[in-house]
Design an enzyme around this catalytic site. Structure first.
Site, mmCIF file in Angstrom:
data_model
loop_
_atom_site.group_PDB
_atom_site.id
_atom_site.type_symbol
_atom_site.label_atom_id
_atom_site.label_comp_id
_atom_site.label_asym_id
_atom_site.label_seq_id
_atom_site.Cartn_x
_atom_site.Cartn_y
_atom_site.Cartn_z
ATOM 1 N N ASP A 87 18.205 -39.917 -44.591
ATOM 2 C CA ASP A 87 17.081 -40.435 -43.806
ATOM 3 C C ASP A 87 17.484 -41.628 -42.944
ATOM 4 O OD1 ASP A 87 17.503 -42.055 -46.011
ATOM 5 O OD2 ASP A 87 15.538 -41.726 -46.901
ATOM 6 N N ASP A 156 7.641 -44.314 -57.105
ATOM 7 C CA ASP A 156 6.568 -43.299 -57.162
ATOM 8 C C ASP A 156 7.108 -41.864 -57.163
ATOM 9 O OD1 ASP A 156 7.561 -43.139 -54.613
ATOM 10 O OD2 ASP A 156 5.685 -43.632 -53.591
ATOM 11 N N HIS A 158 9.371 -40.634 -54.965
ATOM 12 C CA HIS A 158 9.783 -40.060 -53.670
ATOM 13 C C HIS A 158 11.298 -39.887 -53.605
ATOM 14 C CE1 HIS A 158 10.088 -44.363 -52.068
ATOM 15 N NE2 HIS A 158 11.179 -43.834 -51.574
ATOM 16 N N GLU A 163 7.444 -38.844 -49.174
ATOM 17 C CA GLU A 163 6.454 -39.597 -49.946
ATOM 18 C C GLU A 163 5.573 -38.638 -50.753
ATOM 19 O OE1 GLU A 163 6.847 -42.604 -50.107
ATOM 20 O OE2 GLU A 163 6.877 -43.677 -48.205
HETATM 21 C C1 GLP Z 1 14.201 -45.694 -50.033
HETATM 22 C C2 GLP Z 1 15.184 -44.587 -49.621
HETATM 23 C C3 GLP Z 1 15.391 -43.612 -50.784
HETATM 24 C C4 GLP Z 1 15.777 -44.378 -52.030
HETATM 25 C C5 GLP Z 1 14.670 -45.347 -52.411
HETATM 26 C C6 GLP Z 1 14.949 -46.131 -53.675
HETATM 27 O O1 GLP Z 1 12.905 -45.253 -50.016
HETATM 28 N N1 GLP Z 1 14.714 -43.862 -48.492
HETATM 29 O O2 GLP Z 1 16.408 -42.690 -50.427
HETATM 30 O O3 GLP Z 1 16.003 -43.467 -53.090
HETATM 31 O O4 GLP Z 1 14.527 -46.253 -51.320
HETATM 32 O O5 GLP Z 1 15.954 -47.077 -53.427
HETATM 33 P P1 GLP Z 1 16.569 -48.067 -54.491
HETATM 34 O O6 GLP Z 1 17.798 -47.411 -54.960
HETATM 35 O O7 GLP Z 1 16.849 -49.313 -53.696
HETATM 36 O O8 GLP Z 1 15.570 -48.287 -55.558
#
Ligand code: GLP
Length: 287
Positions: A87, A156, A158, A163
């Site tokens: 993304d 959550d 995702h 989302e």
């Molecule tokens: C963002 C990214 C996700 C990632 C999430 C959790 O939303 N788009 O790909 O999994 O953050 O990130 P973290 O590893 O910092 O908790």
């Protein structure tokens, strides 16, 4: 007492379902060594490049550090690797320090021998965002699909920027981020939600499911509800990670804290499984 061979064969069939691997503090090392094994084997056995889907976020940082170490020690090369990032924010240039493009180069690509033309990251500044998403899907298909999709998970549930409420059959597209994700991401934008992007381009849930193998990292208690839903909950678009239950080679690699919402019998069940994932865990414990 089980005979080892019988357990192995039994689990070959059981593996047609989702797997949980509790690695504790070895979460990053396990993932890096597992990827190293797969990339190296692919290089030995075929001329086809190995296609890797990659995430950003705080959790994957430890994996990138371990992969860089493996490269610097001469144990791993990325010359046969093609990557597709999950993304990117809409509106940030690739030079912006909070863009995922910047993150990937700064934390990973600049430190390994990957050919830059093999790196694919969605352009959140593209004039035609829909076309950008369609072309991204086409490039994945042209490369023969993703071999291993590595990802993280949001609190959550995702995955990438899919989302809650995202279609389980979604492909790469523009997505409006929900309030909790914007708040979580604002930590990288001076804790100011007005500076935090609210649109992103993201692989869809189906894009992720199309990968031949999926590895999702989950660390810390804050991810334990998402892990519980993923393993013990029903499939629902309101918790996108549950879509992994439809995949035949998906594993959630986590630490102890991320298992806090799971039943003891669920944990025991997964801890007893012997397969290539547990073999790799035994190996990394001894290095
Ligand atoms: C963002 C990214 C996700 C990632 C999430 C959790 O939303 N788009 O790909 O999994 O953050 O990130 P973290 O590893 O910092 O908790």
């Amino acid at each position: 007492m089980y005979n080892y061979q019988i357990v192995y064969i039994k689990n070959y069939y059981e593996r047609l379902s989702m797997r949980l691997l509790i690695t504790n503090e070895l979460i990053y090392k396990w993932t890096a060594y597992y990827l190293c094994k797969k990339i190296t084997l692919a290089h030995k056995n075929s001329n086809k490049p190995f296609v890797l889907g990659l995430p950003t976020g705080s959790t994957p940082l430890g994996v990138y550090k371990e992969l860089i170490k493996l490269y610097k020690n001469g144990q791993l090369s990325f010359t046969n690797v093609v990557t597709f990032n999950m993304d990117e924010y809409v509106g940030l240039s690739k030079e912006h320090p909070q863009s995922y493009n910047y993150y990937m180069h700064h934390h990973f690509f600049d430190h390994v021998d990957i050919d830059r033309k093999n790196v694919h990251i969605l352009n959140g500044k593209a004039k035609n965002l829909e076309k950008e998403c369609l072309q991204f899907e086409k490039k994945i298909a042209d490369c023969g699909g993703i071999d291993i999709m590595l990802g993280g998970v949001g609190v959550d549930g995702h995955i990438a920027f899919n989302e809650p409420g995202s279609s389980l059959s979604s492909l790469t597209r523009i997505k409006t981020l929900n309030h909790s994700t914007i708040v979580a991401n604002s930590r990288f934008f001076d804790n100011d939600i007005s500076k935090t992007p609210y649109l992103a381009l993201t692989m869809g849930i189906q894009t992720i499911l199309n990968a031949r193998e999926i590895i999702i990292l989950a660390a810390g208690t804050q991810k334990s509800l998402a892990v519980h839903q993923a393993i013990e909950g029903g499939i629902s678009s309101m918790c996108p990670i549950t879509a992994l239950q439809m995949h035949n080679k998906a594993v959630i690699v986590c630490d102890k804290l991320a298992t806090h919402e799971l039943k003891v019998k669920t944990i025991d069940y997964f801890e007893d499984i012997i397969d290539e994932y547990s073999d790799m865990l035994k190996y990394v414990k001894n290095i």
